[in-house]
Structure formats: C-alpha cells, structure tokens
Design an enzyme around this catalytic site. Structure first.
Site, mmCIF file in Angstrom:
data_model
loop_
_atom_site.group_PDB
_atom_site.id
_atom_site.type_symbol
_atom_site.label_atom_id
_atom_site.label_comp_id
_atom_site.label_asym_id
_atom_site.label_seq_id
_atom_site.Cartn_x
_atom_site.Cartn_y
_atom_site.Cartn_z
ATOM 1 N N LYS A 130 13.638 40.224 -11.422
ATOM 2 C CA LYS A 130 13.392 40.776 -10.087
ATOM 3 C C LYS A 130 12.027 41.437 -9.992
ATOM 4 C CE LYS A 130 17.185 43.262 -10.155
ATOM 5 N NZ LYS A 130 17.971 42.691 -11.258
ATOM 6 N N LYS A 229 16.244 43.611 -4.429
ATOM 7 C CA LYS A 229 16.613 42.318 -3.848
ATOM 8 C C LYS A 229 16.281 42.280 -2.351
ATOM 9 C CE LYS A 229 20.233 41.600 -7.275
ATOM 10 N NZ LYS A 229 21.688 41.567 -7.550
#
Length: 350
Positions: A130, A229
């Site tokens: 991420k 996210k």
C-alpha cells in the site's frame, strides 16, 4: 517470449504467487501467452539468489520451507548468491519485479525505492504494498510511463478482489460520483461478532486468535489501514490524489457492545466505512464508523469480508465483495497484474 521474474521479498504472498505460477503454468501459457521464469529472489531474512538461466521454482520453495533460506539452493556455474535487493533489481535480467516486502506505511520504504530503481532500469513492477501507491502514486506512475514499463498494484486495496481493475475496465465510460466500502476485514469481523453479543475486547481477542488481527491491532482498529486504501482509491479511480493524512480517520475502538445492540434494535448496523466523494469541487475522503440501515447492501457484509460500492452515473450503484486478505488471494492479485502486463506487452505498449 518468456517473462523473467525477480521476487523482492519472498514471504507468504511471494511464495503463493510462485505456487500459482507452477500450478497454472499450462493454462496461463495457453490462455494468455504468459510463459514465466523465476530468475531471482532477494529477501532480507531468507537471503538472495540469482540465475539468469532461471531457477527451479519447486526446488526454491522446498529450500525455503525446509531451511528458511533460498541460499541452500544447489550451486551451479550460473548461480550468484548474496545480492542486495537493489543489486538484484539493477543487475538481474528480470523483466518484472514482484515487490512484496514489508513496507513502512508512513514512509513507503523500502518499496518506493525498489519501484523507482526498477523503473529507472526499465523493469516493470507488480506489488501488493500500500505504501508506494498511497504515498507516491503520481510520481511512480509518471516514472513508469517515462521509461515505458508497467506498474501493477491491484492487490493494494482488496487483495485478489479486483477493486481497481474492475472500475478501470468494466465500468469505463461511467462517471463515478462516490466510492464507499468496507475496506478492512478485521474491523468488520469485530463488529459482526459484537452483533452476536460479544464485547469489543472479546471480539478483538477472537480476531487475533484467528489471525485476522495482529498482536498490535492499531492499524486496523483505528482505521489507518482503510485510510491508506481510501487514498489509493482517490488517486487511482477518482483521479484526485489525496495525502493519507488528509483522510478524515476514526476507528472502532470507541464502539461499545451497547451501541451495537441499540443500533440493531433500531434496524441499523455499525460498519467502518471509507468514503471518497466530490464536495464543492474538491475531493473528500473519510474513514469512520457509521450506522447504516439494515437494508443497505453493506450492512449485509459480515465477518472478515470486504465490499465496495461504486456510485455510477450510467450503471447506478455497483457493488463488489470478496476477500480482502489471505495469502492465496493476495498472490492471485499479483497474477491479475502479470496477466495484464502480458496483454500490454502483446499490444507493444511495454
């Protein structure tokens, strides 16, 4: 032409991809023309090995599982051991770097440097980290484009559930006005256990026992994982880069069993929701617990499951649900990117 792969990081996710490539070898070649060869592995704990002629993946996996090191792989005239991750990227003949190291989500390192080094050496990258996508998406995308290579990051939001590829390809032509979803399976598991009468503390302990939550669950329960996210979705799908620190963030640690039961009595459920939407010409993103009506599709998502809803101007609301974690699922997300890389290569775009 064979796609040569170098793994930077070879933990559970990397090994899962290696297994998938072995298991599906004939299918991938027949259906997608994806013929692959693992030429290198560099892992901080498991050592480093490089063979420009290709490594025997079965033997590689056997060595790791029996000794914990790739460097117990049998020697041969072509094999070189002991390269650092950067040296592996720079010196190997790999076409694609599979970047699956542990990354500091505050700095994005070492993955950002790995990605930059790969692109500057005209190597493509697929990653599940991420950090690089949340913190440096624009910079890395432009660098990949400049050097004519591929940058794949499907697994950064919902693991093997195609939360990025689906809106980009299948929902093309729509204007997506809002994205909302349950992007953290750990917190969703805890909340649905609390609906069964468990306290927050008991539900968290059970999540830890089942491996859904880490010994230090802060990133999950305080919403930080979902916040990264949300930043990725804003950049990649909405085309509006947002710093993860600008995403309003609140976790579930203040939610009590009494609050959950009261919501149920009133026909509602608590869910930790990420939202990305435009407000007054500016993109806004948030992660916080919300009470939603029982009939809301997201209210029906239970356990350690993820779900995402794309509000489309032409197609209406489109919901995608699936596993948001798991070694096999995350390994599969890398395969999605490799297949797309192969399609791009066929079109001579890379």
């Amino acid at each position: 032409m064979t796609t040569k792969i170098a793994f930077i990081g070879f933990g559970g996710v990397g090994q899962s991809l290696a297994e998938i490539l072995l298991e599906r070898k004939e299918h991938l070649e027949e259906m997608y023309g994806l013929e692959s060869s693992v030429v290198a592995v560099s892992d901080m704990m498991k050592g480093s090995i490089y063979n420009p002629e290709g490594l025997d993946t079965n033997e590689l996996l056997k060595c790791v599982r029996e000794s914990g090191s790739v460097e117990t792989y049998p020697d041969s005239p072509h094999i070189l051991k002991g390269l650092t991750s950067i040296e592996t990227i720079q010196q190997s003949n790999a076409d694609v770097i599979v970047e699956v190291t542990y990354t500091d989500v505050h700095t994005g390192e070492p993955a950002i440097t790995h990605c930059k080094t790969a692109f500057e050496n005209k190597k493509s990258v697929v990653t599940t980290n991420k950090g690089p996508v949340a913190l440096a998406y624009q910079e890395l995308s432009l660098l990949a484009e400049k050097h004519g290579v591929f940058f794949g990051y499907e697994g950064t939001v919902m693991s093997g559930t195609p939360a990025l590829r689906m809106p980009e390809l299948t929902l093309a032509g729509n204007q997506i006005t809002e994205i909302k979803g349950i992007l953290n399976g750990t917190t969703n598991y805890i909340l649905t256990e609390m609906e069964k009468g468990q306290s927050y503390e008991a539900a968290l302990l059970k999540a830890q026992e089942l491996g859904y939550a880490e010994a230090d669950p802060t990133s999950d329960v305080e919403g930080y994982d979902a916040r990264y996210k949300a930043a990725i979705l804003s950049s990649c799908i909405m085309g509006a880069p947002i710093a993860h620190t600008d995403v309003e963030c609140e976790g579930i640690s203040s939610i009590t069993g009494e609050m959950v039961q009261q919501a149920l009595k009133e026909g509602e459920k608590w869910r930790l929701l990420a939202r990305i939407r435009e407000e007054n010409g500016e993109m806004k993103a948030s992660v916080k617990p919300e009470r939603i009506k029982d009939h809301d599709p997201l209210a029906g998502v239970s356990g350690a499951t993820n779900a995402i809803v794309y509000e489309c101007d032409l197609a209406g609301p489109i919901m995608l649900t699936g596993a948001g974690a798991g070694l096999k699922e995350t390994g599969y997300s890398l395969l999605i990117d490799l297949i797309y890389y192969q399609k791009q290569k066929k079109l001579a775009k890379i």
